[in-house]
Design a protein around this motif. Structure first.
Motif, short mmCIF file in Angstrom:
data_model
loop_
_atom_site.label_atom_id
_atom_site.label_comp_id
_atom_site.label_asym_id
_atom_site.label_seq_id
_atom_site.Cartn_x
_atom_site.Cartn_y
_atom_site.Cartn_z
N PRO A 67 0.86 -1.19 0.00
CA PRO A 67 0.00 0.00 0.00
C PRO A 67 0.90 1.24 0.00
CG PRO A 67 -0.64 -1.55 1.72
CD PRO A 67 0.68 -2.02 1.19
N PRO A 68 0.44 2.36 -0.54
CA PRO A 68 1.26 3.59 -0.57
C PRO A 68 1.73 3.99 0.82
CG PRO A 68 -0.71 3.83 -1.92
CD PRO A 68 -0.87 2.55 -1.18
N GLY A 69 3.06 4.22 0.95
CA GLY A 69 3.62 4.70 2.21
C GLY A 69 3.71 3.65 3.30
N ALA A 70 3.52 2.38 2.97
CA ALA A 70 3.51 1.33 4.00
C ALA A 70 4.84 1.29 4.75
CB ALA A 70 3.23 -0.02 3.35
N ARG A 71 4.77 1.10 6.05
CA ARG A 71 5.97 0.96 6.89
C ARG A 71 6.28 -0.51 7.16
NH1 ARG A 71 9.22 5.36 6.94
NH2 ARG A 71 7.99 7.26 7.10
N PHE A 72 5.29 -1.35 6.99
CA PHE A 72 5.49 -2.80 7.16
C PHE A 72 4.75 -3.50 6.03
CE2 PHE A 72 6.17 -1.10 11.36
CZ PHE A 72 7.24 -1.82 11.84
N CYS A 73 5.32 -4.62 5.56
CA CYS A 73 4.68 -5.38 4.49
C CYS A 73 3.48 -6.14 5.07
CB CYS A 73 5.66 -6.37 3.85
SG CYS A 73 4.90 -7.44 2.61
N PRO A 74 2.28 -6.02 4.48
CA PRO A 74 1.12 -6.74 5.02
C PRO A 74 1.17 -8.24 4.75
CG PRO A 74 0.52 -5.57 3.02
CD PRO A 74 1.93 -5.17 3.35
N TYR A 75 2.12 -8.71 3.92
CA TYR A 75 2.19 -10.13 3.57
C TYR A 75 3.27 -10.87 4.37
CZ TYR A 75 -0.66 -8.53 -0.31
OH TYR A 75 -1.65 -7.97 -1.05
N CYS A 76 4.48 -10.28 4.44
CA CYS A 76 5.56 -10.98 5.14
C CYS A 76 5.90 -10.33 6.47
CB CYS A 76 6.80 -11.07 4.25
SG CYS A 76 7.59 -9.49 3.92
N GLY A 77 5.41 -9.12 6.74
CA GLY A 77 5.63 -8.47 8.03
C GLY A 77 6.95 -7.75 8.17
N HIS A 78 7.78 -7.76 7.10
CA HIS A 78 9.07 -7.08 7.19
C HIS A 78 8.87 -5.56 7.30
CE1 HIS A 78 11.87 -10.42 6.24
NE2 HIS A 78 12.76 -9.58 6.72
N GLN A 79 9.77 -4.91 8.06
CA GLN A 79 9.73 -3.44 8.13
C GLN A 79 10.25 -2.88 6.81
OE1 GLN A 79 11.95 -1.74 11.36
NE2 GLN A 79 11.37 0.37 10.85
N ILE A 80 9.56 -1.86 6.29
CA ILE A 80 9.95 -1.22 5.04
C ILE A 80 10.70 0.07 5.39
CG2 ILE A 80 9.18 -0.29 2.83
CD1 ILE A 80 8.63 -3.29 3.26
N HIS A 81 11.97 0.12 5.06
CA HIS A 81 12.80 1.29 5.38
C HIS A 81 12.64 2.32 4.26
CE1 HIS A 81 14.76 -0.87 8.67
NE2 HIS A 81 14.68 -1.95 7.87
N ARG A 82 12.53 3.58 4.66
CA ARG A 82 12.34 4.67 3.70
C ARG A 82 13.29 5.82 3.99
NH1 ARG A 82 7.64 4.16 0.72
NH2 ARG A 82 6.23 2.52 1.40
N CYS A 83 13.59 6.60 2.94
CA CYS A 83 14.40 7.80 3.10
C CYS A 83 13.47 8.95 3.53
CB CYS A 83 15.12 8.12 1.78
SG CYS A 83 14.05 8.89 0.55
N PRO A 84 14.02 10.14 3.87
CA PRO A 84 13.16 11.26 4.29
C PRO A 84 12.13 11.66 3.23
CG PRO A 84 15.43 11.68 4.91
CD PRO A 84 15.45 10.45 4.08
N ASN A 85 12.40 11.32 1.95
CA ASN A 85 11.44 11.68 0.89
C ASN A 85 10.47 10.54 0.58
OD1 ASN A 85 12.52 14.30 0.48
ND2 ASN A 85 14.25 13.38 -0.63
N GLY A 86 10.50 9.46 1.35
CA GLY A 86 9.51 8.40 1.21
C GLY A 86 9.90 7.26 0.28
N HIS A 87 11.13 7.29 -0.30
CA HIS A 87 11.52 6.20 -1.19
C HIS A 87 11.95 4.97 -0.36
CE1 HIS A 87 12.50 9.84 -3.81
NE2 HIS A 87 11.46 9.24 -4.37
N ILE A 88 11.64 3.79 -0.88
CA ILE A 88 12.08 2.56 -0.20
C ILE A 88 13.59 2.41 -0.37
CG2 ILE A 88 11.88 0.05 -0.13
CD1 ILE A 88 9.07 0.29 -1.17
N VAL A 89 14.28 2.09 0.73
CA VAL A 89 15.74 1.93 0.68
C VAL A 89 16.10 0.58 1.29
CG1 VAL A 89 16.16 4.42 0.80
CG2 VAL A 89 16.05 3.06 2.90
#
Length: 327
Positions: A290-312
């Protein structure tokens, strides 16, 4: 009593069987079942080959051996090896490296059969001194696996993960030639799966996102340089301000050749197209986020993002999309 030479109840995976008695009498009954051949050897050399049927051994159907024993009708010494011409299935698995030296594990299944029993006996049984069915099976599996390691190492990690069916077909063609040299026919090959390390899975994710393997490698270098600069409290700030931006520049695209005469015309300025909204993908399980997600709803991994919201990637010091520093 008439001597009977027959391969009784061959096992499902047995390719060859050696008749235990090497003293053969003229008039002996040789029984060769369907999908079998009987090969007569002596002193490591092949003399006569008989196909399916019931054969009474005479000077007529073993002319080369009869000539070898000097036309004598006395019992003679020979090794009789039965070869199964059925199709066999083998499983394989191993580890190798891709063209970029990425470690990969692979596994799958292959099918083969004996196409030329004389060549097979010469190259494998006689050439390798393997007279036991299990030893022959192990040799063929090792030979196949060695070929897989060699041929898979010519592919990129992206090809192996995105075009596995194409790689299976191309590797099969190369292995067919290798098997033909042993008197074997490689019927089919199926690569069921490949895997790599967590580090290379992250790189693969970014390569597939950016479509530029060189840029992803460049970002790895940037991360390593930033980590080294972080160890030096004195020189880090000044050196980093000069070096990091240079390392983060995308690789230059090659210029298109100008086919006309004179000075090449200036390229017209194209209006900037509106940026397409791209579906974000979880770098750990590959499913949509989902847009801006902080955690994956399928595997539960934390999604790391930069200050501008890009996945890193986890542990990244700079964003590979916008270059923002990640605290």
């Amino acid at each position: 009593m008439v001597q009977v030479i027959e391969w009784v109840n061959p096992g499902e995976d047995e390719i060859i069987w050696r008749y235990p008695n090497e003293v053969i009498k003229w008039g002996a009954q040789l029984i060769v079942h369907e999908y079998e051949v009987a090969v007569f050897m002596r002193d490591g050399k092949i003399y006569d080959v008989l196909g399916p049927g019931r054969h009474t051994l005479t000077t007529q159907n073993l002319p080369l051996l009869y000539k070898l024993v000097g036309g004598s009708n006395s019992p003679f010494k020979a090794t009789v090896i039965f070869v199964s011409m059925k199709e066999f299935q083998g499983r394989y698995g191993g580890e190798t490296q891709t063209r970029e030296l990425a470690p990969i594990k692979y596994y799958g299944v292959y099918w083969f059969k004996v196409a030329d029993p004389v060549l097979f006996i010469t190259e494998v049984v006689g050439g390798q001194s393997l007279y036991d069915a299990n030893d022959v099976t192990r040799f063929i599996r090792a030979y196949f696996n060695e070929g897989m390691m060699k041929h898979l190492s010519a592919y990129s990690i992206v090809d192996l993960f995105q075009n596995l069916d194409m790689v299976s077909t191309q590797v099969k063609v190369k292995l067919i030639e290798d098997f033909r040299r042993l008197g074997l026919e490689l019927v089919d090959v199926k690569i069921e799966g490949v895997n790599t390390t967590d580090e290379w899975r992250q790189r693969l994710f970014w390569i597939m996102q950016t479509g530029n393997a060189q840029y992803v490698m460049q970002m790895d270098t940037t991360k390593q340089v930033a980590a080294e600069l972080g160890k030096s409290s004195g020189a880090a700030m000044g050196t980093g301000m000069v070096l990091i931006p240079q390392l983060m520049q995308p690789p230059a695209q090659p210029a298109q050749p100008y086919a006309g005469a004179g000075v090449p015309p200036a390229q017209p300025q194209q209006p900037a197209a509106p940026a397409a909204q791209q579906q974000e993908i979880c770098p750990y399980c590959g499913k949509p986020l989902p847009p801006g997600a902080r955690f994956c709803p399928y595997c539960g991994h934390q999604i790391h993002r930069c200050p501008n919201g890009h996945i890193v990637p986890e542990g990244a010091k700079f964003c590979p999309v916008c270059g923002a520093k990640i605290e």
